[in-house]
Design an enzyme around this catalytic site. Structure first.
Site, mmCIF file in Angstrom:
data_model
loop_
_atom_site.group_PDB
_atom_site.id
_atom_site.type_symbol
_atom_site.label_atom_id
_atom_site.label_comp_id
_atom_site.label_asym_id
_atom_site.label_seq_id
_atom_site.Cartn_x
_atom_site.Cartn_y
_atom_site.Cartn_z
ATOM 1 N N LYS A 10 0.856 -1.208 0.000
ATOM 2 C CA LYS A 10 0.000 0.000 0.000
ATOM 3 C C LYS A 10 0.874 1.233 0.000
ATOM 4 O O LYS A 10 2.045 1.185 0.348
ATOM 5 C CB LYS A 10 -0.918 0.049 1.235
ATOM 6 C CG LYS A 10 -0.211 0.086 2.586
ATOM 7 C CD LYS A 10 0.242 1.470 3.047
ATOM 8 C CE LYS A 10 1.020 1.380 4.330
ATOM 9 N NZ LYS A 10 1.898 2.581 4.551
ATOM 10 N N SER A 105 -0.026 -6.378 5.868
ATOM 11 C CA SER A 105 -0.828 -6.964 4.784
ATOM 12 C C SER A 105 -0.781 -8.487 4.844
ATOM 13 O O SER A 105 -1.801 -9.151 4.634
ATOM 14 C CB SER A 105 -0.303 -6.481 3.429
ATOM 15 O OG SER A 105 -1.209 -6.826 2.394
ATOM 16 N N ASP A 136 -2.084 -0.943 10.955
ATOM 17 C CA ASP A 136 -2.457 -0.946 9.532
ATOM 18 C C ASP A 136 -3.272 -2.171 9.131
ATOM 19 O O ASP A 136 -3.811 -2.227 8.037
ATOM 20 C CB ASP A 136 -1.182 -0.942 8.657
ATOM 21 C CG ASP A 136 -0.712 0.472 8.363
ATOM 22 O OD1 ASP A 136 0.327 0.627 7.707
ATOM 23 O OD2 ASP A 136 -1.405 1.415 8.793
HETATM 24 C C1 SUD Z 1 3.224 4.499 9.471
HETATM 25 C C2 SUD Z 1 2.045 3.655 9.040
HETATM 26 C C3 SUD Z 1 1.210 4.476 8.063
HETATM 27 O O1 SUD Z 1 0.252 3.694 7.427
HETATM 28 O O2 SUD Z 1 2.402 2.425 8.412
HETATM 29 P P1 SUD Z 1 3.769 1.999 7.677
HETATM 30 O O3 SUD Z 1 4.178 3.124 6.848
HETATM 31 O O4 SUD Z 1 4.747 1.692 8.761
HETATM 32 O O5 SUD Z 1 3.411 0.809 6.858
HETATM 33 C C4 SUD Z 1 1.228 3.192 10.256
HETATM 34 O O6 SUD Z 1 0.747 4.266 10.998
HETATM 35 C C5 SUD Z 1 2.045 2.234 11.149
HETATM 36 O O7 SUD Z 1 1.315 1.041 11.216
HETATM 37 P P2 SUD Z 1 2.001 -0.254 11.840
HETATM 38 O O8 SUD Z 1 3.316 -0.452 11.136
HETATM 39 O O9 SUD Z 1 0.979 -1.334 11.827
HETATM 40 O O10 SUD Z 1 2.318 0.269 13.310
HETATM 41 P P3 SUD Z 1 2.200 -0.537 14.687
HETATM 42 O O11 SUD Z 1 2.991 -1.794 14.571
HETATM 43 O O12 SUD Z 1 0.767 -0.592 15.112
HETATM 44 O O13 SUD Z 1 2.937 0.506 15.650
HETATM 45 C C6 SUD Z 1 4.342 0.657 15.579
HETATM 46 C C7 SUD Z 1 4.676 1.947 16.322
HETATM 47 O O14 SUD Z 1 4.322 3.065 15.487
HETATM 48 C C8 SUD Z 1 3.781 4.115 16.271
HETATM 49 N N1 SUD Z 1 2.411 4.420 15.825
HETATM 50 C C9 SUD Z 1 1.741 3.583 14.974
HETATM 51 C C10 SUD Z 1 0.471 3.928 14.528
HETATM 52 C C11 SUD Z 1 -0.108 5.127 14.985
HETATM 53 N N2 SUD Z 1 -1.349 5.503 14.581
HETATM 54 N N3 SUD Z 1 0.579 5.932 15.838
HETATM 55 C C12 SUD Z 1 1.833 5.593 16.252
HETATM 56 O O15 SUD Z 1 2.462 6.366 17.031
HETATM 57 C C13 SUD Z 1 3.844 3.641 17.724
HETATM 58 O O16 SUD Z 1 5.069 4.076 18.293
HETATM 59 C C14 SUD Z 1 3.858 2.136 17.584
HETATM 60 O O17 SUD Z 1 4.469 1.484 18.691
HETATM 61 N N1 ADP Z 2 5.320 -10.877 7.246
HETATM 62 C C1 ADP Z 2 6.175 -9.846 7.479
HETATM 63 N N2 ADP Z 2 6.602 -9.080 6.458
HETATM 64 C C2 ADP Z 2 7.438 -8.035 6.692
HETATM 65 N N3 ADP Z 2 7.923 -7.676 7.912
HETATM 66 C C3 ADP Z 2 7.516 -8.425 8.951
HETATM 67 C C4 ADP Z 2 6.633 -9.535 8.797
HETATM 68 N N4 ADP Z 2 6.402 -10.076 10.015
HETATM 69 C C5 ADP Z 2 7.102 -9.336 10.894
HETATM 70 N N5 ADP Z 2 7.804 -8.363 10.273
HETATM 71 C C6 ADP Z 2 8.645 -7.337 10.950
HETATM 72 O O1 ADP Z 2 7.900 -6.108 10.901
HETATM 73 C C7 ADP Z 2 8.748 -4.993 10.626
HETATM 74 C C8 ADP Z 2 8.441 -4.333 9.292
HETATM 75 O O2 ADP Z 2 7.138 -4.564 8.905
HETATM 76 P P1 ADP Z 2 6.668 -4.027 7.476
HETATM 77 O O3 ADP Z 2 5.198 -4.186 7.453
HETATM 78 O O4 ADP Z 2 7.475 -4.628 6.370
HETATM 79 O O5 ADP Z 2 7.054 -2.478 7.549
HETATM 80 P P2 ADP Z 2 6.214 -1.253 6.950
HETATM 81 O O6 ADP Z 2 4.940 -1.230 7.757
HETATM 82 O O7 ADP Z 2 7.107 -0.091 7.182
HETATM 83 O O8 ADP Z 2 5.980 -1.515 5.506
HETATM 84 C C9 ADP Z 2 10.148 -5.546 10.569
HETATM 85 O O9 ADP Z 2 10.714 -5.389 11.863
HETATM 86 C C10 ADP Z 2 9.944 -7.023 10.234
HETATM 87 O O10 ADP Z 2 11.000 -7.804 10.769
#
Ligand code: SUD
Ligand code: ADP
Length: 306
Positions: A10, A105, A136
């Protein structure tokens, strides 16, 4: 029973971030759209009791119970009282820790397969299980493009016409960004600044409103990302921003042809040897789950009927 689906990557066309909450998260207003590429996820449910296993060929660091997909399966079993064995296999294509939601995802893909296998139709309960794995995950359980608010769990479907994009993903580990760090850097950059305006409500979908509040603090910490944004605009992107917590940056193009030409024009001299260039398109629906039964079980079912 064997089920399979695509776990799409995404991008966030919009990511507005509010102040840090007491629970350590942030309220967001984000327009999230799935892409037409991602991981292949296969789920085999055994006939009897068993464990959850997870394999990611080529990524041994992602094998086992720590994988978000395995954690989703365990959370599903606990929530719905399932003890059947679940074997997960992930064909990893989405860059890891890239701001493309790869792990979330995969987790949602497993939940969609298990909901099909066990005929769970309670979408709210499934979304709760998803949220326990990551912010997410509920988005990837939904129907398609959506405005996400709250932590990311409140979703309002959005009608987003297909967008042609080119992603630049820097593989250099020195440019990796964990989501938690990106949010922390944003909070630090706002200290002493005037209170940011309220997030507001989902608005129209216009390239001019595409923006990511995490981008500026992340560029300050990872300056090497800035030239990549300029390169995309230089190759014809109407807009170039960072996706989610990065480090992936992406440009929006006026057509599939323009995106493909731009992707082809980006050379190793432009970006260096360690940047993956991916031309992709946003999609309007999450992929469907396909189920496969062994011919034996199909034939036994037909004999039973006769
Ligand atoms: C930044 C975003 C944007 O879509 O995704 P990615 O770019 O990483 O995919 C999301 O907010 C990330 O989602 P996700 O990767 O599932 O985050 P989580 O594991 O729930 O949280 C990881 C850490 O990000 C921070 N976090 C996450 C979501 C949110 N709304 N506020 C936060 O402050 C927190 O510190 C949390 O401990
Ligand atoms: N199925 C998976 N695919 C990718 N990363 C994973 C998965 N399971 C656990 N992780 C851990 O989650 C973190 C990154 O997640 P990822 O979803 O790839 O990041 P982002 O949300 O930034 O795209 C890394 O620390 C990775 O080791």
């Amino acid at each position: 029973m064997r089920l399979a689906t695509l776990a799409p990557a995404k991008v966030n066309l919009v990511l507005r971030v509010g102040p840090a909450r007491a629970d350590g998260y942030h309220d967001i207003l984000s327009l999230m759209v799935p892409l037409d590429f991602g991981d292949g996820v296969e789920v085999r449910v055994s006939a009897g009791k068993g464990k959850v296993t997870c394999r990611v060929p080529g990524h041994p660091d992602l094998d086992g119970p720590g994988n978000l997909a395995a954690r989703a399966a365990e959370a599903f079993r606990a929530r719905f009282g399932v003890d059947r064995g679940i074997a997960i296999r992930i064909e990893k294509r989405t860059p890891v820790t890239a701001g493309l939601g790869g792990g979330s995802s995969d987790a949602a893909a497993v939940l969609r397969c298990l909901a099909r296998a066990f005929r769970i139709r309670d979408a709210a309960a499934l979304a709760e299980v998803g949220l326990s794995v990551g912010s997410d995950v509920p988005f990837f359980l939904g129907p398609g493009p959506a405005w996400a608010t709250g932590r990311g769990e409140r979703l309002r479907p959005a009608d987003v016409a297909p967008q042609d994009v080119v992603l630049l993903y820097p593989e250099d580990p020195a440019l990796a960004i964990r989501a938690g760090d990106a949010y922390r850097w944003l909070d630090a950059s706002r200290r002493g600044a005037p209170t940011p305006p309220p997030l507001g409500r989902p608005r129209g979908i216009r390239a001019g409103s595409f923006r990511n509040d995490l981008q500026e603090p992340c560029l300050a910490e990872r300056p090497a990302l800035s030239p990549l944004l300029g390169l995309l605009v230089g190759r014809g992107a109407t807009k170039a921003i960072m996706s989610g917590s990065g480090p992936t940056v992406f440009g929006l193009f006026s057509s599939r042809g323009a995106a493909r030409r731009a992707a082809a024009a980006v050379t190793k001299e432009d970006v260096g040897p360690r940047v993956r260039v991916i031309a992709a398109r946003t999609v309007r629906r999450q992929p469907r789950v396909t189920s496969w039964r062994s011919p034996r079980s199909a034939s036994s079912r037909s004999t039973r009927r006769s």
